[in-house]
Design a protein around this motif. Structure first.
Motif, PDB file in Angstrom:
ATOM      1  N   UNK A  15       0.809  -1.212   0.000  1.00 46.16           N
ATOM      2  CA  UNK A  15       0.000   0.000   0.000  1.00 46.16           C
ATOM      3  C   UNK A  15       0.846   1.267   0.000  1.00 46.16           C
ATOM      4  N   UNK A  16       1.934   1.278   0.776  1.00 40.44           N
ATOM      5  CA  UNK A  16       2.765   2.474   0.871  1.00 40.44           C
ATOM      6  C   UNK A  16       3.366   2.857  -0.469  1.00 40.44           C
ATOM      7  N   UNK A  17       3.667   1.854  -1.306  1.00 36.66           N
ATOM      8  CA  UNK A  17       4.241   2.130  -2.624  1.00 36.66           C
ATOM      9  C   UNK A  17       3.171   2.506  -3.637  1.00 36.66           C
ATOM     10  N   UNK A  18       2.026   1.854  -3.529  1.00 41.00           N
ATOM     11  CA  UNK A  18       0.985   2.018  -4.542  1.00 41.00           C
ATOM     12  C   UNK A  18       0.249   3.348  -4.408  1.00 41.00           C
ATOM     13  N   UNK A  19       0.127   3.860  -3.188  1.00 42.92           N
ATOM     14  CA  UNK A  19      -0.581   5.121  -2.999  1.00 42.92           C
ATOM     15  C   UNK A  19      -2.078   4.957  -2.996  1.00 42.92           C
ATOM     16  N   UNK A  20      -2.542   3.729  -2.892  1.00 39.14           N
ATOM     17  CA  UNK A  20      -3.960   3.458  -2.726  1.00 39.14           C
ATOM     18  C   UNK A  20      -4.082   2.147  -1.964  1.00 39.14           C
ATOM     19  N   UNK A  21      -5.265   1.837  -1.518  1.00 39.80           N
ATOM     20  CA  UNK A  21      -5.459   0.633  -0.733  1.00 39.80           C
ATOM     21  C   UNK A  21      -5.338  -0.595  -1.626  1.00 39.80           C
ATOM     22  N   UNK A  22      -4.369  -1.464  -1.315  1.00 44.34           N
ATOM     23  CA  UNK A  22      -4.202  -2.698  -2.089  1.00 44.34           C
ATOM     24  C   UNK A  22      -5.455  -3.559  -1.938  1.00 44.34           C
ATOM     25  N   UNK A  23      -5.906  -4.124  -3.042  1.00 47.01           N
ATOM     26  CA  UNK A  23      -7.092  -4.980  -3.014  1.00 47.01           C
ATOM     27  C   UNK A  23      -8.393  -4.257  -3.264  1.00 47.01           C
ATOM     28  N   UNK A  24      -8.320  -2.965  -3.597  1.00 47.84           N
ATOM     29  CA  UNK A  24      -9.554  -2.220  -3.880  1.00 47.84           C
ATOM     30  C   UNK A  24     -10.361  -2.877  -4.998  1.00 47.84           C
ATOM     31  N   UNK A  25      -9.657  -3.282  -6.064  1.00 47.60           N
ATOM     32  CA  UNK A  25     -10.352  -3.882  -7.204  1.00 47.60           C
ATOM     33  C   UNK A  25     -11.091  -5.152  -6.781  1.00 47.60           C
ATOM     34  N   UNK A  26     -10.464  -5.943  -5.913  1.00 50.63           N
ATOM     35  CA  UNK A  26     -11.091  -7.172  -5.426  1.00 50.63           C
ATOM     36  C   UNK A  26     -12.338  -6.846  -4.616  1.00 50.63           C
ATOM     37  N   UNK A  27     -12.215  -5.888  -3.695  1.00 49.63           N
ATOM     38  CA  UNK A  27     -13.351  -5.542  -2.842  1.00 49.63           C
ATOM     39  C   UNK A  27     -14.517  -4.975  -3.644  1.00 49.63           C
ATOM     40  N   UNK A  28     -14.193  -4.307  -4.752  1.00 50.27           N
ATOM     41  CA  UNK A  28     -15.243  -3.708  -5.577  1.00 50.27           C
ATOM     42  C   UNK A  28     -15.797  -4.682  -6.614  1.00 50.27           C
ATOM     43  N   UNK A  29     -15.242  -5.883  -6.666  1.00 55.47           N
ATOM     44  CA  UNK A  29     -15.732  -6.885  -7.611  1.00 55.47           C
ATOM     45  C   UNK A  29     -15.381  -6.598  -9.053  1.00 55.47           C
ATOM     46  N   UNK A  30     -14.248  -5.912  -9.284  1.00 55.94           N
ATOM     47  CA  UNK A  30     -13.849  -5.587 -10.652  1.00 55.94           C
ATOM     48  C   UNK A  30     -13.158  -6.789 -11.297  1.00 55.94           C
ATOM     49  N   UNK A  31     -13.558  -7.066 -12.529  1.00 53.29           N
ATOM     50  CA  UNK A  31     -12.972  -8.182 -13.271  1.00 53.29           C
ATOM     51  C   UNK A  31     -11.778  -7.676 -14.069  1.00 53.29           C
ATOM     52  N   UNK A  32     -10.644  -7.495 -13.379  1.00 51.65           N
ATOM     53  CA  UNK A  32      -9.433  -7.040 -14.047  1.00 51.65           C
ATOM     54  C   UNK A  32      -8.646  -8.244 -14.570  1.00 51.65           C
ATOM     55  N   UNK A  33      -7.600  -7.971 -15.338  1.00 47.51           N
ATOM     56  CA  UNK A  33      -6.882  -9.043 -16.030  1.00 47.51           C
ATOM     57  C   UNK A  33      -6.317 -10.107 -15.092  1.00 47.51           C
ATOM     58  N   UNK A  34      -5.683  -9.737 -13.965  1.00 47.88           N
ATOM     59  CA  UNK A  34      -5.163 -10.791 -13.075  1.00 47.88           C
ATOM     60  C   UNK A  34      -6.268 -11.724 -12.574  1.00 47.88           C
ATOM     61  N   UNK A  35      -7.431 -11.165 -12.284  1.00 49.68           N
ATOM     62  CA  UNK A  35      -8.544 -11.989 -11.810  1.00 49.68           C
ATOM     63  C   UNK A  35      -9.066 -12.878 -12.931  1.00 49.68           C
TER      64      UNK A  35
END
Length: 311
Positions: free
Chosen positions: A207-227
């Motif tokens: 999180x400290x490197x990314x500048x946003x909460x890690x796992x946001x996409x997972x929590x929001x149910x986004x179907x991104x490429x890794x998923x």
């Protein structure tokens, strides 16, 4: 870039104090200024020696910033570039309305430029961004989302502005149509790679490197490429896991670590980066029609850096 930053600050001004205050909050958080940089660089690549690229680069950044303000409200994000997001500080209503203000400022800059072709390119990109965001909403929590649909989403919500930012640099330099088209392709492929890397980082960075909460996409149910990679390879109980957490939205605190483990198991982040590198190869090839120069090398370096970044 210094002149562009000055133009951005000047155009953020308003007698309504909350507008520059909220906009400055986002600007102060930093950011790579990658999109306006592309406008400045492509104009120079094409030999342009005027000053139109400065206001157009500011215009591109305003479009981008407006979408960030709106996106953080839609996604209920609390962090942006490592700082509290504008909606977390000022509230959703103010963020949406100031985003509208920045869009309006962007259109003022387009009109002041006086080119109907520039207006067409940037207006089209603005509409495409909105379409991409709405399309992403329709794919959220939908396990039937295909790789093709995912690419359609990121082509709209991210890559379209990269493409426009590059194309206008060629247009104001009066480049031949084939060179403008090549700049568009460079920006489009770069934008696709940029979003792929962003999606990979959500499952791999701290999180400290990314500048946003890690796992946001997972929590929001986004179907991104890794998923999508992990779902395609899922077996038995893993399929039930993705069905419950993504499609049904039923998540516990233990589910994000479990999702990260599945992402690692199927090497999904590395495969996402590899796909991004294919887009970067295509982007760099699009510049083959331009003579070798310091600016052409710089643009290729920027593209190559995209898949090496970790935040």
């Amino acid at each position: 870039m210094q002149a562009t930053n000055q133009a951005i600050l000047a155009r953020m001004e308003s007698p309504v104090a909350l507008i520059p205050q909220l906009a400055a909050h986002l600007v102060a958080a930093g950011g790579k200024r990658l999109r306006p940089l592309l406008t400045l660089a492509t104009a120079k690549l094409c030999g342009y020696e005027g000053e139109r690229q400065i206001s157009l680069a500011a215009c591109v950044e305003f479009i981008h910033t407006a979408t960030l303000l709106h996106d953080d409200v839609v996604d209920e994000s609390t962090l942006r570039r490592g700082f509290a997001s504008a909606n977390a500080v000022f509230g959703n209503k103010a963020s949406v309305l100031v985003g509208d203000f920045l869009f309006a400022r962007a259109f003022q800059l387009m009109v002041e430029d006086g080119s109907l072709e520039v207006l067409r390119i940037l207006c089209s990109a603005s509409a495409t961004i909105a379409e991409g965001e709405v399309l992403q909403l329709t794919t959220q929590n939908d396990l039937s989302t295909t790789e093709e649909k995912y690419f359609e989403v990121i082509r709209g919500k991210t890559a379209a502005l990269f493409a426009a930012a590059c194309e206008v640099g060629g247009v104001i330099a009066d480049c031949p149509a084939e060179q403008c088209a090549a700049l568009y392709r460079f920006g489009m492929d770069l934008g696709m790679a940029f979003q792929l890397v962003d999606d990979a980082l959500d499952y791999s960075a701290v999180q400290a490197e990314l500048g946003k909460t890690v796992g946001d996409d997972f929590r929001e149910g986004k179907l991104t490429y890794p998923v999508l990679v992990a779902i395609a390879a899922a077996q038995g109980e893993e399929q039930a896991f993705w069905m419950r957490t993504i499609e049904q939205g039923e998540q516990t605190e233990a589910d994000l670590p479990a999702a990260l483990e599945l992402i690692r198991k199927y090497d999904a982040t590395a495969r996402t980066i590899a796909r991004a590198e294919q887009f970067i190869d295509s982007a760099c090839a699009a510049l083959d029609g331009f003579p070798e120069s310091e600016m052409r090398t710089a643009l290729i370096d920027v593209a190559r850096y995209t898949t090496a970044r970790r935040f």
